[in-house]
Design an enzyme around this catalytic site. Structure first.
Site, mmCIF file in Angstrom:
data_model
loop_
_atom_site.group_PDB
_atom_site.id
_atom_site.type_symbol
_atom_site.label_atom_id
_atom_site.label_comp_id
_atom_site.label_asym_id
_atom_site.label_seq_id
_atom_site.Cartn_x
_atom_site.Cartn_y
_atom_site.Cartn_z
ATOM 1 N N ASP A 1 14.423 -80.051 -77.201
ATOM 2 C CA ASP A 1 13.078 -80.058 -76.631
ATOM 3 C C ASP A 1 12.858 -81.308 -75.785
ATOM 4 O O ASP A 1 13.450 -82.354 -76.051
ATOM 5 C CB ASP A 1 12.045 -79.990 -77.772
ATOM 6 C CG ASP A 1 10.666 -79.587 -77.252
ATOM 7 O OD1 ASP A 1 10.589 -78.949 -76.176
ATOM 8 O OD2 ASP A 1 9.667 -79.917 -77.912
ATOM 9 N N ASN B 1 9.418 -68.217 -75.037
ATOM 10 C CA ASN B 1 9.652 -68.887 -73.754
ATOM 11 C C ASN B 1 9.523 -67.948 -72.547
ATOM 12 O O ASN B 1 9.441 -68.404 -71.404
ATOM 13 C CB ASN B 1 11.022 -69.592 -73.729
ATOM 14 C CG ASN B 1 11.084 -70.848 -74.585
ATOM 15 O OD1 ASN B 1 12.118 -71.173 -75.164
ATOM 16 N ND2 ASN B 1 9.973 -71.587 -74.677
HETATM 17 C C1 IPE Z 1 11.143 -74.467 -78.757
HETATM 18 O O1 IPE Z 1 10.702 -75.318 -77.769
HETATM 19 C C2 IPE Z 1 12.084 -73.470 -78.176
HETATM 20 C C3 IPE Z 1 13.376 -73.993 -77.793
HETATM 21 C C4 IPE Z 1 13.827 -75.205 -78.022
HETATM 22 C C5 IPE Z 1 14.250 -73.056 -77.152
HETATM 23 P P1 IPE Z 1 9.318 -75.061 -77.007
HETATM 24 O O2 IPE Z 1 9.114 -76.225 -76.118
HETATM 25 O O3 IPE Z 1 9.340 -73.727 -76.396
HETATM 26 O O4 IPE Z 1 8.289 -75.038 -78.222
HETATM 27 P P2 IPE Z 1 6.746 -75.384 -78.312
HETATM 28 O O5 IPE Z 1 6.071 -74.674 -77.185
HETATM 29 O O6 IPE Z 1 6.636 -76.875 -78.194
HETATM 30 O O7 IPE Z 1 6.358 -74.906 -79.657
HETATM 31 C C1 IPE Z 2 13.467 -77.509 -74.069
HETATM 32 O O1 IPE Z 2 12.697 -78.277 -73.202
HETATM 33 C C2 IPE Z 2 14.161 -76.321 -73.436
HETATM 34 C C3 IPE Z 2 13.507 -75.034 -73.690
HETATM 35 C C4 IPE Z 2 12.558 -74.806 -74.542
HETATM 36 C C5 IPE Z 2 13.960 -73.897 -72.912
HETATM 37 P P1 IPE Z 2 11.249 -77.847 -72.719
HETATM 38 O O2 IPE Z 2 11.416 -77.003 -71.512
HETATM 39 O O3 IPE Z 2 10.474 -77.240 -73.822
HETATM 40 O O4 IPE Z 2 10.639 -79.250 -72.298
HETATM 41 P P2 IPE Z 2 9.176 -79.763 -72.596
HETATM 42 O O5 IPE Z 2 8.970 -79.635 -74.063
HETATM 43 O O6 IPE Z 2 8.232 -78.906 -71.803
HETATM 44 O O7 IPE Z 2 9.193 -81.184 -72.145
HETATM 45 MG MG MG Z 3 9.158 -77.936 -75.200
#
Ligand code: IPE
Ligand code: IPE
Ligand code: MG
Length: 239
Positions: free
Chosen positions: A21, A69
């Site tokens: 994340d 996502n």
């Molecule tokens: C969780 O991250 C999903 C993945 C790491 C693939 P997100 O960024 O999507 O989760 P939330 O929105 O913070 O819960």
């Molecule tokens: C993790 O990084 C990757 C996925 C969830 C696909 P994020 O895309 O959630 O990055 P932030 O949390 O918005 O910074």
């Molecule tokens: Mg995220």
């Protein structure tokens, strides 16, 4: 304990998971588009897989794309699914087919929103590595814990089966993996976001504020040093 000392340490996790994340925030802080954060995140993932393997940890799960996502802007979803994951699958084919690595993909790969090339490539990797007994790599793509539990439940109902915990575990994507010991989530969010609710029921959780693209070997060592000191009681008490 440094990397060398940690390697083969008896208390290292057997099954580790990363909730990667913070890719988007990492990019934004640098004035870059979110896609660049995902690219940097993929580069770090490739390094982390090798550190984990090198440590002798047997199973690694990586939360790459959740069932939630899909709610992101189409441009970002396309970049991840069509660009990044397609490349990842090609690279895994080149890198791991000749090694003692088994690849299992958790998640609904047959979803129509996933390009045929990606799902076919993932199925091919799973099929061609299913006899391997070494390291298990489990990228979770279009994965949702609730979806996984429902899928297993419906399959069991269809088979007309009443099951116990062990049998239910065998109906999940992780059926042939070891119990999940440790979940590491980067970027400071203190939640699991629908990641392996069944498997993580007794896992240790570790949260690091570092965004995933900056989560390096030093951060991994710190997390593992924290983990090996934990007292896992599983509800019991010491005499
Ligand atoms: C969780 O991250 C999903 C993945 C790491 C693939 P997100 O960024 O999507 O989760 P939330 O929105 O913070 O819960
Ligand atoms: C993790 O990084 C990757 C996925 C969830 C696909 P994020 O895309 O959630 O990055 P932030 O949390 O918005 O910074
Ligand atoms: Mg995220």
């Amino acid at each position: 304990m440094n990397f060398e000392k940690l390697r083969q340490h008896p208390k290292l996790p057997q099954h580790l998971a990363f909730i990667i994340d913070g890719n988007g925030r990492w990019a934004k802080r640098r004035g870059l588009p979110r896609s660049m954060g995902h690219k940097a995140g993929m580069d770090m993932l490739k390094k982390q897989i090798e550190y984990v393997r090198d440590l002798g940890i047997k199973n690694l799960s990586v939360y790459c794309f959740s069932t939630e996502n899909w709610n992101r802007p189409q441009k970002e979803v396309d970049y991840l699914i069509k660009n990044l994951f397609e490349n990842m699958i090609d690279e895994f084919k080149q890198k791991y087919l000749d090694e003692d690595v088994r690849i299992i993909f958790s998640g609904d790969l047959d979803d129509k929103r996933i390009p045929a090339k990606v799902s076919a490539g993932a199925h091919e990797l799973m099929e061609k590595t299913k006899h391997k007994t070494g390291f298990v790599l489990n990228p979770c793509i279009n994965y949702g814990g609730r979806q996984e539990i429902l899928r297993a439940t419906n399959a069991l109902i269809k088979a007309g089966k009443m099951v116990d915990e062990q049998q239910f575990s065998r109906a999940l994507y992780t059926a042939e993996m070891l119990p999940l010991d440790l979940v590491i989530r980067t970027s400071g969010e203190m939640r699991t976001s629908n990641f392996m609710p069944w498997q993580a029921a007794y896992s240790e959780l570790y949260f690091d504020k570092t965004p995933w693209p900056s989560f390096n070997k030093k951060h991994l060592i710190k997390a593992l040093n924290n983990y090996i000191k934990r007292d896992r009681r599983f509800g019991a008490i010491k005499e």
